[in-house]
Design a protein around this motif. Structure first.
Motif, PDB file in Angstrom:
ATOM      1  N   ARG A  37       0.696  -0.986   0.266  1.00  0.00           N
ATOM      2  CA  ARG A  37      -0.058   0.006  -0.584  1.00  0.00           C
ATOM      3  C   ARG A  37       0.877   1.334  -0.437  1.00  0.00           C
ATOM      4  O   ARG A  37       0.603   2.766  -0.308  1.00  0.00           O
ATOM      5  CB  ARG A  37      -0.499  -0.388   1.127  1.00  0.00           C
ATOM      6  CG  ARG A  37      -0.452   0.080   2.533  1.00  0.00           C
ATOM      7  CD  ARG A  37      -0.889   0.405   3.728  1.00  0.00           C
ATOM      8  NE  ARG A  37      -0.367   0.486   5.122  1.00  0.00           N
ATOM      9  CZ  ARG A  37       0.857  -0.808   5.395  1.00  0.00           C
ATOM     10  NH1 ARG A  37       1.073  -1.355   5.110  1.00  0.00           N
ATOM     11  NH2 ARG A  37       1.409   0.134   6.028  1.00  0.00           N
ATOM     12  N   GLN A  38       1.971   0.987   0.308  1.00  0.00           N
ATOM     13  CA  GLN A  38       2.902   2.228   0.684  1.00  0.00           C
ATOM     14  C   GLN A  38       3.834   3.243  -0.269  1.00  0.00           C
ATOM     15  O   GLN A  38       4.503   3.540  -0.369  1.00  0.00           O
ATOM     16  CB  GLN A  38       3.800   2.850   2.029  1.00  0.00           C
ATOM     17  CG  GLN A  38       3.120   2.811   3.377  1.00  0.00           C
ATOM     18  CD  GLN A  38       2.292   3.535   3.774  1.00  0.00           C
ATOM     19  OE1 GLN A  38       1.851   5.039   3.027  1.00  0.00           O
ATOM     20  NE2 GLN A  38       1.534   3.997   4.714  1.00  0.00           N
ATOM     21  N   GLN A  39       3.601   1.560  -1.347  1.00  0.00           N
ATOM     22  CA  GLN A  39       5.210   1.422  -2.201  1.00  0.00           C
ATOM     23  C   GLN A  39       4.064   1.637  -3.566  1.00  0.00           C
ATOM     24  O   GLN A  39       5.316   1.876  -4.484  1.00  0.00           O
ATOM     25  CB  GLN A  39       6.210   0.468  -2.159  1.00  0.00           C
ATOM     26  CG  GLN A  39       7.099   0.028  -0.605  1.00  0.00           C
ATOM     27  CD  GLN A  39       7.893   0.594  -0.577  1.00  0.00           C
ATOM     28  OE1 GLN A  39       8.411   1.730  -1.469  1.00  0.00           O
ATOM     29  NE2 GLN A  39       9.167   0.430   0.204  1.00  0.00           N
ATOM     30  N   ALA A  40       3.654   1.317  -4.162  1.00  0.00           N
ATOM     31  CA  ALA A  40       2.789   0.787  -4.839  1.00  0.00           C
ATOM     32  C   ALA A  40       1.627   1.990  -4.983  1.00  0.00           C
ATOM     33  O   ALA A  40       0.871   2.482  -4.385  1.00  0.00           O
ATOM     34  CB  ALA A  40       2.344  -0.161  -5.382  1.00  0.00           C
ATOM     35  N   ASP A  41       1.402   2.734  -6.850  1.00  0.00           N
ATOM     36  CA  ASP A  41       0.873   3.526  -6.613  1.00  0.00           C
ATOM     37  C   ASP A  41      -0.989   2.741  -7.184  1.00  0.00           C
ATOM     38  O   ASP A  41      -1.913   3.524  -6.408  1.00  0.00           O
ATOM     39  CB  ASP A  41       0.474   4.516  -7.858  1.00  0.00           C
ATOM     40  CG  ASP A  41       2.520   5.282  -7.605  1.00  0.00           C
ATOM     41  OD1 ASP A  41       2.554   5.395  -6.513  1.00  0.00           O
ATOM     42  OD2 ASP A  41       3.063   5.982  -8.564  1.00  0.00           O
ATOM     43  N   GLU A  42      -0.128   1.744  -8.198  1.00  0.00           N
ATOM     44  CA  GLU A  42      -1.632   0.948  -8.164  1.00  0.00           C
ATOM     45  C   GLU A  42      -1.678  -0.175  -8.195  1.00  0.00           C
ATOM     46  O   GLU A  42      -0.216  -1.219  -8.042  1.00  0.00           O
ATOM     47  CB  GLU A  42      -1.623   0.906  -9.615  1.00  0.00           C
ATOM     48  CG  GLU A  42      -1.942   2.470 -10.417  1.00  0.00           C
ATOM     49  CD  GLU A  42      -1.485   2.613 -11.794  1.00  0.00           C
ATOM     50  OE1 GLU A  42      -2.182   1.280 -13.050  1.00  0.00           O
ATOM     51  OE2 GLU A  42      -1.819   3.442 -12.728  1.00  0.00           O
ATOM     52  N   ILE A  43      -2.870  -1.305  -7.264  1.00  0.00           N
ATOM     53  CA  ILE A  43      -2.873  -2.433  -7.162  1.00  0.00           C
ATOM     54  C   ILE A  43      -3.586  -3.257  -7.531  1.00  0.00           C
ATOM     55  O   ILE A  43      -4.773  -2.772  -7.415  1.00  0.00           O
ATOM     56  CB  ILE A  43      -2.562  -2.386  -5.527  1.00  0.00           C
ATOM     57  CG1 ILE A  43      -2.204  -2.007  -4.688  1.00  0.00           C
ATOM     58  CG2 ILE A  43      -2.336  -4.377  -4.999  1.00  0.00           C
ATOM     59  CD1 ILE A  43      -1.603  -2.309  -3.446  1.00  0.00           C
ATOM     60  N   TYR A  44      -3.606  -4.020  -7.943  1.00  0.00           N
ATOM     61  CA  TYR A  44      -4.957  -4.911  -9.098  1.00  0.00           C
ATOM     62  C   TYR A  44      -4.310  -6.147  -8.350  1.00  0.00           C
ATOM     63  O   TYR A  44      -3.575  -7.263  -8.337  1.00  0.00           O
ATOM     64  CB  TYR A  44      -4.686  -4.614 -10.666  1.00  0.00           C
ATOM     65  CG  TYR A  44      -4.478  -3.816 -10.980  1.00  0.00           C
ATOM     66  CD1 TYR A  44      -5.277  -3.268 -11.855  1.00  0.00           C
ATOM     67  CD2 TYR A  44      -3.304  -2.726 -11.666  1.00  0.00           C
ATOM     68  CE1 TYR A  44      -5.707  -2.440 -12.289  1.00  0.00           C
ATOM     69  CE2 TYR A  44      -2.857  -1.241 -11.848  1.00  0.00           C
ATOM     70  CZ  TYR A  44      -4.583  -1.545 -12.276  1.00  0.00           C
ATOM     71  OH  TYR A  44      -4.298   0.441 -12.983  1.00  0.00           O
ATOM     72  N   LEU A  45      -5.396  -7.146  -8.145  1.00  0.00           N
ATOM     73  CA  LEU A  45      -6.034  -7.897  -8.118  1.00  0.00           C
ATOM     74  C   LEU A  45      -6.932  -9.109  -8.810  1.00  0.00           C
ATOM     75  O   LEU A  45      -7.371  -8.510  -9.721  1.00  0.00           O
ATOM     76  CB  LEU A  45      -6.895  -7.854  -6.178  1.00  0.00           C
ATOM     77  CG  LEU A  45      -6.631  -7.261  -5.566  1.00  0.00           C
ATOM     78  CD1 LEU A  45      -7.056  -6.616  -4.231  1.00  0.00           C
ATOM     79  CD2 LEU A  45      -5.284  -7.502  -4.685  1.00  0.00           C
ATOM     80  N   ALA A  46      -5.984 -10.518  -8.905  1.00  0.00           N
ATOM     81  CA  ALA A  46      -6.816 -11.519 -10.150  1.00  0.00           C
ATOM     82  C   ALA A  46      -6.255 -12.679  -8.928  1.00  0.00           C
ATOM     83  O   ALA A  46      -5.888 -13.415  -8.329  1.00  0.00           O
ATOM     84  CB  ALA A  46      -5.375 -11.483 -11.281  1.00  0.00           C
TER      85      ALA A  46
END
Length: 220
Positions: A37-46
């Protein structure tokens, strides 16, 4: 799961800031998203299973009945943060999640996302997934190749799994899996262009038959 919650925050810290992360085979879980959460701008789940994606949707919408506080507190502890940060952790994680998609490691492309997103992920994480989807070593290698296609050149591949077992128990249920040795796993990564480079970002933990590895996709 405890090994993942122990070592994943360390791997995330090693990788550092990234734009886009994909949790491939996320199941109904959010610990990977929370860790980034602190290191990425966008997170996608699959995930492959519709019921898992539905549970992720419920969590995203704030309607899930599952209490994630215990594993999330473990992540906070590993990060050196206070348990008082739990609510903020959940809030930021939700803000960073940009989509929930179907995936299948035996297909190419392996994720049902837009063409613009294909092959653009700075970091891809897959934990306790590939060895449970494959019946042969050839299928295992194919799955790794298909998944690796989603990573940009120079990006990171983070995988967790078990070695030299044909079944494993999660949540009181027993699942069958492909028997894979450490050398076979590393060989599959090499064939997919994923390498353990000699820098501080690539690392492997191997404890009691369970492993976590962070490798890098070489520039073509």
């Amino acid at each position: 799961m405890q090994m993942v919650l122990t070592f994943l925050p360390n791997i995330v810290a090693r990788i550092g800031k990234v734009k886009r992360v994909l949790d491939f085979g996320a199941g109904p879980t959010i610990h990977v998203a929370a860790s980034f959460r602190q290191q990425a701008d966008e997170i996608y789940l699959a995930d492959y299973l519709p019921q898992n994606r539905q549970e992720l949707e419920r969590w995203y919408e704030g309607t899930s009945n599952f209490d994630w506080s215990q594993p999330l507190r473990m992540i906070l502890t590993q990060e050196g943060n206070s348990w008082n940060d739990l609510d903020e952790m959940i809030k930021i994680t939700r803000q960073k999640v940009c989509g929930i998609f179907h995936c299948d490691c035996l297909l190419s492309p392996s994720v049902a996302i837009s063409e613009e997103l294909q092959g653009t992920f700075d970091t891809l994480v897959t934990i306790f997934c590939v060895e449970y989807c494959c019946k042969t070593y050839d299928e295992y290698k194919k799955a790794i190749r298909n998944i690796a296609e989603q990573i940009r050149d120079g990006g990171f591949f983070v995988m967790g799994g078990i070695l030299e077992e044909t079944r494993c128990s999660f949540g009181g249920r027993v699942f069958s899996c492909l028997y894979i040795t450490k050398d076979e796993m590393l060989g599959a990564l090499e064939e997919a262009g994923l390498h353990m480079e000699s820098d501080s970002k690539c690392v492997m933990y191997d404890i009691d038959g369970m492993f976590m590895i962070c490798a890098r996709k070489r520039h073509r």
